[in-house]
Write an enzyme that holds these catalytic residues in place. Structure first.
Site, short mmCIF file in Angstrom:
data_model
loop_
_atom_site.label_atom_id
_atom_site.label_comp_id
_atom_site.label_asym_id
_atom_site.label_seq_id
_atom_site.Cartn_x
_atom_site.Cartn_y
_atom_site.Cartn_z
N TRP A 17 0.85 -1.20 0.00
CA TRP A 17 0.00 0.00 0.00
C TRP A 17 0.88 1.25 0.00
O TRP A 17 0.56 2.25 -0.64
CB TRP A 17 -0.89 -0.01 1.24
CG TRP A 17 -1.65 1.29 1.43
CD1 TRP A 17 -2.83 1.64 0.84
CD2 TRP A 17 -1.26 2.40 2.25
NE1 TRP A 17 -3.20 2.90 1.25
CE2 TRP A 17 -2.26 3.39 2.10
CE3 TRP A 17 -0.19 2.66 3.08
CZ2 TRP A 17 -2.21 4.61 2.78
CZ3 TRP A 17 -0.13 3.88 3.75
CH2 TRP A 17 -1.14 4.83 3.59
N HIS A 18 2.01 1.18 0.70
CA HIS A 18 2.87 2.36 0.79
C HIS A 18 3.46 2.76 -0.56
O HIS A 18 3.64 3.94 -0.85
CB HIS A 18 4.01 2.12 1.78
CG HIS A 18 3.61 2.38 3.19
ND1 HIS A 18 3.04 1.43 3.98
CD2 HIS A 18 3.67 3.51 3.94
CE1 HIS A 18 2.77 1.95 5.17
NE2 HIS A 18 3.14 3.21 5.18
N GLY A 19 3.79 1.79 -1.36
CA GLY A 19 4.38 2.17 -2.64
C GLY A 19 4.47 0.98 -3.57
O GLY A 19 4.57 -0.17 -3.13
#
Lengths: 518, 392
Positions: free
Chosen positions: A327-329
């Site tokens: 989700w972060h990247g």
């Protein structure tokens, strides 16, 4: 528009506040609409074209949510389930298209040995507003979302203090506040508390995070370019990034909480001195709290949580963190970061179970807490290397450097001050050389001061504890007042003004928050 | 204290402090942008200007609207005197030195595009360190003053403080943007300091495996017409713009010290330099399409007195013409401007494809004569190389 910019602080914010309370005197709904419109303007400042995307997302999700609530009320659960799946899939598809298309194309290209890429600009805050709305949909399906007022919903999603980088809000904690008449009345306590929190956050961002940032890039960039940072280079940069990301993101969260408080609206707390954690489990109860609770409630629990035995629990934890990382990247380094934390958590839970089984209480051992905190901190620093590195190889090069496998060198300049001790070190094989990736004494000073701030100082909510700075998420520890508690008096006026002016004068040009990219 | 009083006091205090910082920076004007107050002994020396020149120089171009502008990196910034009578047409043109320390070709190119787009510009000096076209995405706000950083930043406050405390009359920059670099550096006191400083700044010119100095190999000088491709696209665009706006654009390679040329002859050879010069001259002629346009090419390569100051000249740093092999002082720059604008001192040559071969031959002859008369060249060159551990 950035919180740490003069146009925001001196034009947008006063106008939004003034409009809100002037309109709020006459019509609450209109004031909410004003705030939503201001928030949309705030979002559109970056790229007006994506306002349509944001509004379309809000419109569709609100319609889906209302329908889900009706189906639930009518007891048509199977249909509600299918509709929820469709709505969540639509949200994930949107997120996937903007955030992950290039990741998949790049990997596909590697397999096909032909570079593939699409020109897609990631809309600001898409991960945050998508997650916020997925939570709303799930709650609507469960019958837990009670209010379906479109203006309030629109404000809930677009509300500018949280829109770009959180905290990730829960429908249930915001809608009652938007309904509360007291919110629309100007209350000076809210302004005083909110402004003070905002200035503390601004100081954390512009002075601390941006100040230490200059020590991060040289070693990480060099590692990406094929150089081999030595022990000091690598640790210096990894620690600098550890502090940069904390002060950047917690500074942003403080600013968001402070801004919202000025409008009389409490946001959930997002950080609780995470580097004071004495275990990884504890760390994740202190770092990005609103994401942790989202992942817990909407991913870990649906996966089965800890209800299906120890092995499954560890697998669920691992999967939750893996997805959290992704989700972060859109990159393998983020996946790796998530996986590493998944492993850490599984190990931590395993250790706890083993201690319980063996009736062993390590906390009673002398120095255990310090050891546990150091171990946790080190594990977190190692994981941040994957988070920051541009690619997997660069991360490994940095870790090699941190393990001392790229050699150990001290800055030549230090030799001048160390005299006989320096000569003694040389005689014993220590090498001194010009170091371009390590900032020398300046960097060392930054690092120990920031470590001291993280370990010995109270956090913002502890300082503001007497004035209910934000919402404590259910199941999380209440805010305990620190040694210094803010009061509206002369001493705090001087401290806050000092921090504020220092922070304002440190606003230099464009310095985005790290979490904007997520 | 009630929350209301606290809030209002905090806001007033913050605004007052901010306004005071702004007023202080505006009066002291450490970056020479506002120019309202200029008092000797108070703020006329600007010690923090060089480190902040990118913050102000392009904005100043828009503010003071210079008509004669010098572009380039620190060589141009240190060496070309903007106030030269020939360059300013006896003071009729407002001059400015827009040289930027450490500027690589893409930055110089973007600044050149910016300058050529300004109204009223009549003369531009552009020493070339590249010819390609570059993306200017990294320089989005050229010409726009950043008032927040000029007035309301800690950097500006620190610079103002330094300005007030360092008014010792030792010039560092001129009002017209020229930088003295180390010319008046108090730490460079004697011949040993000067030599070491020269050697350190020349460090990159010493290759790892030198060979005996080579004479020019004419076969390796390419005299073919340059194609209109990416290799020359940047210069072509600038030349076209200058022709279109009838701006006198003087292009040149940077003048260098003879020790630099001699190091080149022991490393990669001198031919590449001539190749570049040929290309520049040919591109200008191609773009002018046979007409006498406002764009000219100059060269100051040569073994003449202006380029041949000894390292051990027995002169103080402030009296020297060269600080190192690339940074010439304004006396050399003035000699170049004399040649370009006043038809004075025979320092340089205007270059075109017709006189090119003659120029090459002349420089080779000049070199032989010069080396015969100046036996110090080789020992000084090898001494510098030894000082930086080049292994020569």
């Amino acid at each position: 528009m950035l919180f740490n910019s003069f146009p925001f602080i001196f034009l947008f914010l006063p106008a939004a506040l003034l409009g809100f309370f002037l309109v709020g005197r006459r019509a609450h709904r209109l004031a909410a609409a004003w705030l939503a419109a201001s928030s949309i303007f705030f979002y559109g400042w970056w790229n007006p074209a994506y306002v349509i995307l944001l509004l379309a997302s809000i419109g569709c999700n609100f319609a889906f949510g209302a329908k889900l609530a009706r189906l639930h009320a009518a007891g048509r659960e199977p249909r509600a389930g299918r509709l929820l799946a469709l709505a969540v899939a639509a949200n994930l598809l949107l997120l996937g298209y903007y955030k992950y298309t290039n990741f998949f194309l790049a990997n596909l290209g590697k397999l096909a040995a032909a570079p593939l890429a699409a020109e897609i600009v990631l809309p600001l805050g898409i991960s945050f507003f998508t997650f916020t709305q997925i939570a709303f949909l799930v709650d609507a399906r469960r019958g837990e979302a009670k209010e379906y007022n479109f203006i309030h919903y629109c404000l809930f999603v677009t509300y500018f203090p949280h829109l770009i980088a959180g905290p990730i809000l829960h429908h249930g904690e915001m809608m009652p506040q938007f309904r509360d008449r007291a919110v629309y009345r100007l209350q000076w306590e809210n302004i005083a508390v909110g402004l003070s929190i905002f200035l503390i956050g601004l100081y954390k961002k512009t002075v601390l995070a941006d100040g230490v940032a200059e020590y991060v890039a040289p070693a990480f960039n060099a590692a990406a370019a094929g150089a081999a940072p030595t022990l000091l280079d690598a640790w210096g940069a990894a620690l600098a990034y550890t502090f940069q990301i904390y002060f950047d993101f917690s500074g942003y969260s403080d600013m968001a909480i402070g801004l919202s408080r000025m409008f009389g609206i409490l946001l959930p707390l997002n950080f609780d001195s995470p580097y004071k954690a004495a275990s990884i489990i504890d760390f994740w109860r202190r770092w990005h709290i609103t994401l942790s609770r989202f992942l817990r409630d909407y991913l870990y629990f649906p996966l089965g949580g800890n209800r299906k035995g120890a092995a499954r629990r560890h697998l669920n934890l691992f999967l939750t963190m893996l997805i959290g990382g992704f989700w972060h990247g859109a990159g393998w380094t983020f996946v790796c970061w998530g996986a590493l934390h998944g492993v850490y958590l599984a190990l931590n839970h395993g250790w706890r179970s083993a201690c319980q089984t063996l009736n062993f209480e390590p906390e009673r051992l002398p120095g255990w807490r310090v050891f546990a905190r150091l171990l946790t901190f080190t594990a977190v620093v190692v994981a941040w290397v994957f988070f920051r590195a541009t690619d997997f190889n660069a991360a490994l090069v940095m870790l090699k450097g941190m393990a001392g496998l790229n050699g150990f060198v001290l800055p030549e300049r230090w030799l001048r001050y160390w005299g006989a001790f320096g000569r003694w070190l040389i005689e014993h094989g220590v090498r001194f050389a010009e170091m371009s990736l390590f900032g020398g004494g300046g960097q060392v000073n930054w690092l120990w001061i920031l470590l001291l701030v993280c370990w010995a100082f109270p956090n913002t909510q502890q300082i503001m504890a007497a004035h209910r700075p934000g919402l404590v998420s259910p199941g999380y520890a209440p805010v305990t007042p620190g040694r210094w508690t803010w009061k509206p008096n002369l001493a705090w006026l001087a401290i806050t003004a000092g921090l504020g002016i220092y922070a304002l004068l440190a606003i230099t040009g464009f310095s985005e928050f790290i979490y904007f990219q997520f | 204290m009630s929350p209301k009083r606290y809030t209002l006091a905090l806001l007033v205090l913050l605004l007052l402090l901010l306004a005071s910082a702004g007023a202080f920076n505006r009066i002291v004007d450490p970056f020479w942008y506002f120019r309202d107050v200029e008092i000797r002994g108070f703020n006329l020396d600007k010690p923090r200007f060089p480190r902040n020149e990118r913050l102000v120089k392009s904005a100043l171009v828009r503010k003071i609207r210079p008509q004669a502008i010098i572009l380039g990196n620190s060589f141009a910034e240190v060496g070309f005197p903007a106030t030269h009578a020939g360059f300013t047409d006896a003071g009729k043109l407002v001059p400015y030195n827009l040289g930027l320390s450490g500027a690589k070709w893409p930055e110089v190119y973007c600044y050149a595009l910016f300058v050529l787009a300004q109204p009223g510009v009549q003369r531009v000096i552009l020493p070339l360190s590249g010819m390609t076209e570059a993306s200017c995405v990294g320089f989005p706000n050229l010409g726009d003053p950043d008032y927040a950083r000029l007035l309301f930043s800690r950097n500006a406050l620190g610079a103002s403080w330094d300005t007030l405390h360092k008014q010792d009359g030792v010039p560092l920059v001129t009002r017209e943007g020229m930088w003295y670099m180390q010319r008046y550096e108090a730490k460079i006191r004697n011949d040993t300091d000067i030599t070491l400083n020269f050697a350190n700044l020349m460090r990159d010119s010493f290759c790892r495996s030198p060979h005996p100095a080579r004479a020019l190999d004419p076969q390796r000088v390419d005299r073919s017409a340059p194609a209109a491709d990416a290799a020359t696209a940047g210069v072509r665009k600038l030349v076209r713009l200058a022709i279109e706006k009838n701006i006198r654009l003087s292009l040149m390679p940077y003048p260098k010290h003879v020790l630099h040329y001699e190091a080149e002859r022991r490393c990669e050879g001198i031919e590449a330099r001539w190749n570049e010069l040929w290309k520049i001259a040919a591109v200008v002629e191609q773009e002018a399409r046979g007409k006498a346009g406002p764009v000219e090419v100059w060269d100051f390569h040569g073994y003449r007195d202006a380029n041949a100051e000894r390292v051990h000249a027995g002169k103080a740093m402030r009296e020297r013409w060269w600080q190192d092999n690339g940074h010439f002082n304004h006396e050399v720059g003035a000699a170049a401007f004399d040649s370009i604008f006043s038809a004075g001192r025979a320092y340089g040559h205007r270059v075109d494809t017709r006189n090119f071969d003659g120029l090459v031959e002349a420089v080779e002859r000049e070199r032989s004569d010069f080396l015969a008369r100046n036996p110090w060249v080789e020992p000084e060159l090898y001494e510098l190389a030894r000082l930086v551990g080049a292994g020569w």
